[in-house]
Design an enzyme around this catalytic site. Structure first.
Site, short mmCIF file in Angstrom:
data_model
loop_
_atom_site.label_atom_id
_atom_site.label_comp_id
_atom_site.label_asym_id
_atom_site.label_seq_id
_atom_site.Cartn_x
_atom_site.Cartn_y
_atom_site.Cartn_z
N SER A 1 85.34 36.21 44.01
CA SER A 1 86.75 36.01 44.35
C SER A 1 87.03 34.52 44.45
O SER A 1 86.10 33.71 44.61
CB SER A 1 87.05 36.67 45.70
N TYR B 1 85.50 39.35 54.18
CA TYR B 1 85.63 39.41 52.71
C TYR B 1 85.12 38.12 52.08
O TYR B 1 84.33 38.15 51.13
CB TYR B 1 87.11 39.63 52.38
P1 NAI Z 1 91.37 48.03 43.75
O1 NAI Z 1 91.38 48.36 45.19
O2 NAI Z 1 92.53 48.42 42.91
O3 NAI Z 1 90.07 48.64 43.04
C1 NAI Z 1 88.82 48.66 43.67
C2 NAI Z 1 88.05 49.87 43.18
O4 NAI Z 1 86.77 49.87 43.83
C3 NAI Z 1 88.75 51.20 43.54
O5 NAI Z 1 88.78 52.05 42.42
C4 NAI Z 1 87.89 51.75 44.66
O6 NAI Z 1 87.88 53.16 44.74
C5 NAI Z 1 86.52 51.20 44.28
N1 NAI Z 1 85.58 51.21 45.40
C6 NAI Z 1 85.80 50.84 46.69
N2 NAI Z 1 84.72 51.08 47.45
C7 NAI Z 1 83.77 51.58 46.60
C8 NAI Z 1 82.43 52.02 46.78
N3 NAI Z 1 81.83 51.98 47.99
N4 NAI Z 1 81.76 52.47 45.71
C9 NAI Z 1 82.36 52.51 44.48
N5 NAI Z 1 83.62 52.16 44.26
C10 NAI Z 1 84.32 51.68 45.32
O7 NAI Z 1 91.15 46.45 43.69
P2 NAI Z 1 90.92 45.43 42.48
O8 NAI Z 1 91.82 44.31 42.63
O9 NAI Z 1 90.88 46.13 41.18
O10 NAI Z 1 89.45 44.90 42.87
C11 NAI Z 1 88.39 44.80 41.94
C12 NAI Z 1 87.47 43.70 42.40
O11 NAI Z 1 88.14 42.45 42.33
C13 NAI Z 1 87.00 43.83 43.85
O12 NAI Z 1 85.64 43.47 43.95
C14 NAI Z 1 87.87 42.84 44.59
O13 NAI Z 1 87.26 42.41 45.79
C15 NAI Z 1 87.99 41.75 43.55
N6 NAI Z 1 89.12 40.86 43.74
C16 NAI Z 1 90.40 41.32 43.75
C17 NAI Z 1 91.45 40.44 43.91
C18 NAI Z 1 92.89 40.89 43.91
O14 NAI Z 1 93.77 40.08 44.22
N7 NAI Z 1 93.20 42.11 43.56
C19 NAI Z 1 91.22 39.00 44.08
C20 NAI Z 1 89.83 38.63 44.03
C21 NAI Z 1 88.82 39.53 43.87
#
Ligand code: NAI
Length: 257
Positions: free
Chosen positions: A144, A157
């Site tokens: 991130s 986080y």
């Molecule tokens: P999101 O919340 O839409 O997707 C995250 C996905 O991870 C979901 O499908 C969820 O069910 C899954 N997940 C959560 N816990 C889990 C577990 N224990 N085992 C397997 N799957 C699990 O969020 P997004 O934005 O798509 O996030 C993707 C990655 O990007 C994450 O690692 C997040 O921390 C990172 N990120 C996101 C940012 C943002 O602004 N959206 C910024 C920087 C990093």
């Protein structure tokens, strides 16, 4: 010809957000995919849609809680049974909780570390030997913007995402001799259910981002998917061990006027 023709890639957190867009782009570029998530209904629907669009057997959903070592073993087994091998991993699953450090309950801190940091470690541990056995490949971890700088209210986080950058560097050094490149994406604010849970139209938050982010808008998950594709494909063949910030210039500095 696709940039990932012949590749077999496991993507975690693939049911929605950035992971979903990575799955769509990687499939369009020829990869066969194992989609892992704790959200089974949308994960299965996405795998079905990709299979219908691009041909049977192109994608399979597995129930994968990245904090559970036995789930990783099962996901690897599915990949080998369906596709014979696995040569790519995108550690994308993550969770975000807001709290000042002094107000953060221990179990909340540990839950964030467990998914974001331990989940990434378990993924590398389970999949790297399979990638080596396949003759080499790639790992892309999802850190991130807060993996390389601080932000109030996201202590657990940010700590976990800094750890992902550390894991990326160590894995890159340890695995280079086995033909495995390891890099990290470091997104800023991206328009997914994580940072925009209400699904607010980006136009409505344009004023906020105009001051926060030099490029003046929230990022799109497709843009992070394009970076993950670059780091998974041969275009990045001489790159390993690096965190790649993709944040519209946020880290470069604020825009006051
Ligand atoms: P999101 O919340 O839409 O997707 C995250 C996905 O991870 C979901 O499908 C969820 O069910 C899954 N997940 C959560 N816990 C889990 C577990 N224990 N085992 C397997 N799957 C699990 O969020 P997004 O934005 O798509 O996030 C993707 C990655 O990007 C994450 O690692 C997040 O921390 C990172 N990120 C996101 C940012 C943002 O602004 N959206 C910024 C920087 C990093």
């Amino acid at each position: 010809m696709g940039k990932l023709d012949g590749r077999v890639v496991l993507i975690t957190g693939a049911a929605r957000g950035q992971g979903e867009q990575e799955a769509r782009l990687f499939a369009a570029e020829g990869a066969r995919l194992v989609l892992g998530d704790v959200l089974d209904a949308p994960g299965e629907a996405l795998a079905k849609e990709l299979a219908e669009e691009l041909g049977e057997g192109r994608a399979v959903h597995v129930h994968l809680d990245v904090t559970r070592e036995q789930d990783w073993a099962a996901a690897v087994a599915v990949a080998k049974e369906r596709f014979g091998r696995i040569d790519g991993l995108v550690n994308n699953a993550g969770i975000l909780r807001f709290n000042e450090l002094v107000s953060t309950p221990l179990d909340e801190f540990q839950a964030v570390v467990q998914v974001n940091q331990t989940g990434c470690f378990l993924g590398i541990k389970a999949v790297a030997p399979e990638i080596e056995a396949a003759g080499g490949g790639t790992i892309v971890n999802t850190a991130s913007y807060t993996g390389v700088t601080g932000m109030a209210g996201v202590g657990a986080y940010a700590a976990s995402k800094h750890a992902v950058v550390g894991l990326t560097r160590v894995a890159a050094v340890e695995l280079a001799g086995k033909g495995i490149r390891v890099n990290a994406v470091c997104p800023g604010a991206i328009d997914t259910p994580m940072s925009n849970p209400e699904g607010v139209d980006p136009a409505a938050t344009a004023e906020l981002y105009r001051h926060l982010v030099p490029l003046g808008r929230i990022g799109r998950p497709e843009e992070v998917a394009a970076l993950a594709l670059f780091l998974t494909g041969e275009d990045s063949s001489y790159i390993t061990g690096q965190p790649f910030v993709i944040d519209g210039g946020w880290l470069a500095g604020v825009r006051l006027f």
